[in-house]
Scaffold this motif. Structure first.
Motif, PDB file in Angstrom:
ATOM      1  N   PRO A  15     -34.089  37.121  85.020  1.00 33.61           N
ATOM      2  CA  PRO A  15     -33.673  38.340  85.373  1.00 33.61           C
ATOM      3  C   PRO A  15     -32.957  39.234  84.242  1.00 33.61           C
ATOM      4  CG  PRO A  15     -32.603  36.627  86.648  1.00 33.61           C
ATOM      5  CD  PRO A  15     -33.781  35.972  85.729  1.00 33.61           C
ATOM      6  N   ALA A  16     -32.001  38.286  83.744  1.00 33.23           N
ATOM      7  CA  ALA A  16     -31.114  39.100  82.706  1.00 33.23           C
ATOM      8  C   ALA A  16     -31.889  39.685  81.629  1.00 33.23           C
ATOM      9  CB  ALA A  16     -30.049  37.893  82.071  1.00 33.23           C
ATOM     10  N   MET A  17     -32.851  39.212  81.210  1.00 31.36           N
ATOM     11  CA  MET A  17     -33.815  39.789  80.098  1.00 31.36           C
ATOM     12  C   MET A  17     -34.224  41.164  80.615  1.00 31.36           C
ATOM     13  SD  MET A  17     -36.949  38.117  78.116  1.00 31.36           S
ATOM     14  CE  MET A  17     -38.258  38.774  78.663  1.00 31.36           C
ATOM     15  N   TYR A  18     -34.469  41.494  81.880  1.00 34.62           N
ATOM     16  CA  TYR A  18     -35.197  42.631  82.355  1.00 34.62           C
ATOM     17  C   TYR A  18     -34.170  43.561  82.893  1.00 34.62           C
ATOM     18  CZ  TYR A  18     -39.624  40.219  81.471  1.00 34.62           C
ATOM     19  OH  TYR A  18     -40.592  39.604  81.002  1.00 34.62           O
ATOM     20  N   ILE A  19     -33.260  43.109  83.827  1.00 32.45           N
ATOM     21  CA  ILE A  19     -32.273  43.956  84.590  1.00 32.45           C
ATOM     22  C   ILE A  19     -30.823  43.753  84.393  1.00 32.45           C
ATOM     23  CG2 ILE A  19     -34.136  44.547  86.251  1.00 32.45           C
ATOM     24  CD1 ILE A  19     -32.867  42.423  88.046  1.00 32.45           C
ATOM     25  N   GLY A  20     -30.642  43.053  83.460  1.00 30.22           N
ATOM     26  CA  GLY A  20     -29.168  42.417  83.122  1.00 30.22           C
ATOM     27  C   GLY A  20     -28.697  41.275  84.065  1.00 30.22           C
ATOM     28  N   PHE A  21     -28.401  41.756  85.352  1.00 33.57           N
ATOM     29  CA  PHE A  21     -27.985  40.548  86.400  1.00 33.57           C
ATOM     30  C   PHE A  21     -28.594  41.027  87.473  1.00 33.57           C
ATOM     31  CE2 PHE A  21     -25.013  44.221  86.461  1.00 33.57           C
ATOM     32  CZ  PHE A  21     -24.608  44.567  87.992  1.00 33.57           C
ATOM     33  N   PRO A  22     -28.918  39.996  88.493  1.00 30.23           N
ATOM     34  CA  PRO A  22     -29.792  40.087  89.627  1.00 30.23           C
ATOM     35  C   PRO A  22     -28.892  41.277  90.558  1.00 30.23           C
ATOM     36  CG  PRO A  22     -29.457  37.859  89.076  1.00 30.23           C
ATOM     37  CD  PRO A  22     -28.632  38.690  88.107  1.00 30.23           C
ATOM     38  N   SER A  23     -29.641  42.052  90.819  1.00 28.33           N
ATOM     39  CA  SER A  23     -29.270  43.444  91.693  1.00 28.33           C
ATOM     40  C   SER A  23     -30.688  44.010  92.191  1.00 28.33           C
ATOM     41  CB  SER A  23     -28.490  44.382  90.729  1.00 28.33           C
ATOM     42  OG  SER A  23     -28.291  45.620  91.495  1.00 28.33           O
ATOM     43  N   ILE A  24     -30.607  44.328  93.505  1.00 23.94           N
ATOM     44  CA  ILE A  24     -31.608  44.934  94.087  1.00 23.94           C
ATOM     45  C   ILE A  24     -31.606  46.526  93.813  1.00 23.94           C
ATOM     46  CG2 ILE A  24     -30.653  45.809  96.353  1.00 23.94           C
ATOM     47  CD1 ILE A  24     -34.066  44.376  96.043  1.00 23.94           C
ATOM     48  N   ILE A  25     -30.661  46.959  93.307  1.00 20.89           N
ATOM     49  CA  ILE A  25     -30.768  48.219  92.931  1.00 20.89           C
ATOM     50  C   ILE A  25     -31.202  48.514  91.520  1.00 20.89           C
ATOM     51  CG2 ILE A  25     -29.333  50.301  92.237  1.00 20.89           C
ATOM     52  CD1 ILE A  25     -27.297  49.371  94.370  1.00 20.89           C
ATOM     53  N   ARG A  26     -30.877  47.692  90.507  1.00 18.26           N
ATOM     54  CA  ARG A  26     -31.337  47.350  89.234  1.00 18.26           C
ATOM     55  C   ARG A  26     -32.957  47.246  89.210  1.00 18.26           C
ATOM     56  NH1 ARG A  26     -27.825  46.025  84.488  1.00 18.26           N
ATOM     57  NH2 ARG A  26     -25.673  46.887  85.315  1.00 18.26           N
ATOM     58  N   LEU A  27     -33.445  46.196  90.107  1.00 21.28           N
ATOM     59  CA  LEU A  27     -34.626  45.946  90.304  1.00 21.28           C
ATOM     60  C   LEU A  27     -35.506  46.925  90.629  1.00 21.28           C
ATOM     61  CD1 LEU A  27     -36.956  43.766  90.207  1.00 21.28           C
ATOM     62  CD2 LEU A  27     -36.560  43.297  92.723  1.00 21.28           C
ATOM     63  N   LYS A  28     -35.028  47.891  91.742  1.00 18.97           N
ATOM     64  CA  LYS A  28     -35.812  49.238  92.188  1.00 18.97           C
ATOM     65  C   LYS A  28     -35.922  50.033  90.933  1.00 18.97           C
ATOM     66  CE  LYS A  28     -35.708  52.676  95.666  1.00 18.97           C
ATOM     67  NZ  LYS A  28     -35.825  53.647  94.937  1.00 18.97           N
ATOM     68  N   ALA A  29     -34.842  50.253  90.118  1.00 19.39           N
ATOM     69  CA  ALA A  29     -34.912  51.041  89.134  1.00 19.39           C
ATOM     70  C   ALA A  29     -35.820  50.616  88.199  1.00 19.39           C
ATOM     71  CB  ALA A  29     -33.424  51.523  88.266  1.00 19.39           C
ATOM     72  N   TYR A  30     -35.995  49.454  87.664  1.00 18.90           N
ATOM     73  CA  TYR A  30     -36.768  48.868  86.851  1.00 18.90           C
ATOM     74  C   TYR A  30     -38.277  49.159  87.213  1.00 18.90           C
ATOM     75  CZ  TYR A  30     -38.776  45.769  83.372  1.00 18.90           C
ATOM     76  OH  TYR A  30     -39.306  45.359  82.196  1.00 18.90           O
ATOM     77  N   ILE A  31     -38.559  48.709  88.428  1.00 17.21           N
ATOM     78  CA  ILE A  31     -40.000  48.816  88.982  1.00 17.21           C
ATOM     79  C   ILE A  31     -40.174  50.414  88.783  1.00 17.21           C
ATOM     80  CG2 ILE A  31     -41.268  48.634  90.889  1.00 17.21           C
ATOM     81  CD1 ILE A  31     -39.756  45.870  91.484  1.00 17.21           C
ATOM     82  N   GLY A  32     -39.366  51.348  89.463  1.00 18.00           N
ATOM     83  CA  GLY A  32     -39.669  52.597  89.337  1.00 18.00           C
ATOM     84  C   GLY A  32     -40.017  53.226  87.745  1.00 18.00           C
ATOM     85  N   GLY A  33     -39.471  52.535  86.992  1.00 13.02           N
ATOM     86  CA  GLY A  33     -39.605  52.941  85.445  1.00 13.02           C
ATOM     87  C   GLY A  33     -40.842  52.336  85.026  1.00 13.02           C
TER      88      GLY A  33
END
Length: 65
Positions: A15-33
């Protein structure tokens, strides 16, 4: 397995490689992008090199590939 499922598996593993630290908000933003990038036919940064040349007086060949 769909592309999105494969991506989620990769994120789960590192997870750190893609979204920094585990966070549902960061995951949602990454998937949206990711969805925007994979569903959009025209690359988002097509003219980025030209913009950099004009705004920063860069004379070297600049590509954004």
């Amino acid at each position: 397995m769909s592309d999105l499922e494969q991506l989620l598996e990769k994120i789960r593993e590192k997870p750190a490689m893609y979204i920094g630290f585990p966070s549902i908000i960061r995951l949602k933003a990454y998937i949206g992008g990711y969805r925007f990038a994979t569903q959009n036919e025209e690359p988002l940064l097509n003219d980025m090199g030209e913009w950099l040349k004009m705004t920063h007086t860069i004379e070297l060949p600049v590509t954004w590939d």
